[in-house]
Design a protein around this motif. Structure first.
Motif, PDB file in Angstrom:
ATOM      1  N   GLU A 127       0.798  -1.223   0.000  1.00 40.25           N
ATOM      2  CA  GLU A 127       0.000   0.000   0.000  1.00 40.25           C
ATOM      3  C   GLU A 127       0.830   1.273   0.000  1.00 40.25           C
ATOM      4  O   GLU A 127       0.267   2.366  -0.116  1.00 40.25           O
ATOM      5  CB  GLU A 127      -0.928   0.011   1.218  1.00 40.25           C
ATOM      6  N   GLY A 137       1.468   5.602   7.213  1.00 38.26           N
ATOM      7  CA  GLY A 137       0.794   4.425   7.745  1.00 38.26           C
ATOM      8  C   GLY A 137       1.373   3.980   9.070  1.00 38.26           C
ATOM      9  O   GLY A 137       2.430   4.451   9.509  1.00 38.26           O
ATOM     10  N   GLY A 149      -2.318  -5.764  12.700  1.00 39.47           N
ATOM     11  CA  GLY A 149      -2.875  -5.161  11.499  1.00 39.47           C
ATOM     12  C   GLY A 149      -2.077  -3.933  11.110  1.00 39.47           C
ATOM     13  O   GLY A 149      -1.051  -3.616  11.710  1.00 39.47           O
ATOM     14  N   HIS A 150      -2.542  -3.260  10.082  1.00 42.27           N
ATOM     15  CA  HIS A 150      -1.898  -2.021   9.655  1.00 42.27           C
ATOM     16  C   HIS A 150      -2.961  -1.082   9.123  1.00 42.27           C
ATOM     17  O   HIS A 150      -4.071  -1.502   8.758  1.00 42.27           O
ATOM     18  CB  HIS A 150      -0.824  -2.291   8.596  1.00 42.27           C
ATOM     19  N   HIS A 151      -2.627   0.200   9.068  1.00 43.77           N
ATOM     20  CA  HIS A 151      -3.634   1.190   8.688  1.00 43.77           C
ATOM     21  C   HIS A 151      -2.953   2.387   8.037  1.00 43.77           C
ATOM     22  O   HIS A 151      -1.911   2.862   8.504  1.00 43.77           O
ATOM     23  CB  HIS A 151      -4.406   1.646   9.938  1.00 43.77           C
ATOM     24  N   ILE A 152      -3.531   2.880   6.935  1.00 47.68           N
ATOM     25  CA  ILE A 152      -3.060   4.110   6.301  1.00 47.68           C
ATOM     26  C   ILE A 152      -3.757   5.279   6.986  1.00 47.68           C
ATOM     27  O   ILE A 152      -4.984   5.394   6.952  1.00 47.68           O
ATOM     28  CB  ILE A 152      -3.353   4.118   4.789  1.00 47.68           C
ATOM     29  N   ILE A 153      -2.967   6.147   7.610  1.00 45.69           N
ATOM     30  CA  ILE A 153      -3.525   7.268   8.365  1.00 45.69           C
ATOM     31  C   ILE A 153      -3.921   8.414   7.453  1.00 45.69           C
ATOM     32  O   ILE A 153      -4.981   9.026   7.603  1.00 45.69           O
ATOM     33  CB  ILE A 153      -2.509   7.774   9.413  1.00 45.69           C
ATOM     34  N   GLU A 171      -5.746   5.883  16.349  1.00 43.68           N
ATOM     35  CA  GLU A 171      -5.942   4.611  15.665  1.00 43.68           C
ATOM     36  C   GLU A 171      -5.293   3.467  16.433  1.00 43.68           C
ATOM     37  O   GLU A 171      -5.862   2.376  16.546  1.00 43.68           O
ATOM     38  CB  GLU A 171      -5.360   4.683  14.246  1.00 43.68           C
ATOM     39  N   ARG A 175      -7.474   0.360  18.138  1.00 44.20           N
ATOM     40  CA  ARG A 175      -7.270  -1.036  17.738  1.00 44.20           C
ATOM     41  C   ARG A 175      -6.666  -1.882  18.853  1.00 44.20           C
ATOM     42  O   ARG A 175      -6.420  -3.074  18.660  1.00 44.20           O
ATOM     43  CB  ARG A 175      -6.348  -1.070  16.513  1.00 44.20           C
TER      44      ARG A 175
END
Length: 243
Positions: A127, A137, A149-153, A171, A175
């Motif tokens: 990503e 991220g 998990g992972h997340h695009i901020i 975030e 989580r």
């Protein structure tokens, strides 16, 4: 009758396949790697496969100093505009490029333990690594560094992205993560951190100390490479995280 110059027609010491087998793939130039995919040559002046690979890179560098960056997003039509590259050669090259991207982007599954920067980069690469705009991220981990998990901020422009510490920690807390790795990409491929990158890292490390949520690293990704700020700066010595 048209004669196709083949790699096998070259002296054995100049044959890319033999060179790869005896010296490893890293010993080959980009033109030699392309020659293995091409198999045969021709093009202007009936070039050998290696010559055609060199000619192809030369044509690709007309609009981009680094022809490999052009190859990253090239289309079949653009490849076939190069004399000597037809549909078969174009599809072989494109398949190899896509396979290389997928191998690099292969990610460990959930609950995998992230103990090295390269593992974190692999998770985030799909990503972030090849994007043409900057992204910020976060990789979410539990107290044992297992992947949650992972997340695009946030997503910014081609040269800048904005991520506020409040959004990042929100975030992570939401989580239920206990540790994190932060990351952003540089679409240019230049992995040197800017002053803004270093300033944000300091803010986040201070926030990690205050909230008791250690930041294990800050990665900069781009064009198939990554840089670990933990390994290349003294910020973690200045603001210890209690990993």
């Amino acid at each position: 009758m048209t004669y196709h110059l083949r790699i096998a027609d070259l002296p054995s010491s100049d044959r890319p396949r033999e060179k790869l087998m005896t010296q490893g793939s890293r010993s080959l130039t980009a033109a030699e790697l392309i020659a293995i995919l091409l198999g045969t040559g021709q093009g202007p002046g009936k070039l050998s496969a290696v010559g055609l690979g060199q000619y192809m890179l030369q044509k690709l560098s007309q609009n981009q100093p680094d022809p490999l960056l052009t190859l990253r997003d090239i289309t079949p039509e653009e490849l076939m505009q190069i004399p000597g590259v037809g549909p078969a050669k174009a599809t072989t090259i494109l398949a190899a490029l896509e396979l290389g991207k997928r191998v690099f982007q292969a990610r460990p599954g959930e609950q995998a333990i992230i103990s090295e920067p390269s593992q974190a980069a692999a998770v985030l690469s799909q990503e972030m690594m090849w994007e043409t705009t900057e992204r910020f991220g976060v990789l979410l981990l539990d107290v044992r560094h297992r992947l949650l998990g992972h997340h695009i901020i946030s997503v910014g422009s081609a040269t800048e992205t904005i991520a506020h510490p409040k959004e990042i920690f929100r975030e992570v807390i939401r989580r239920g993560a206990n540790r994190m790795v932060i990351a952003h990409n540089h679409p240019s491929g230049n992995l040197d951190p800017s002053q803004a990158d270093l300033s944000l890292t300091r803010q986040l490390l201070a926030g990690g100390q205050l909230l008791g949520i250690p930041i294990l690293d800050h990665l900069i990704l781009g064009q198939g490479e990554f840089c670990s700020l933990r390994q290349t700066t003294t910020l973690w010595q200045e603001l210890p995280q209690g990993d």
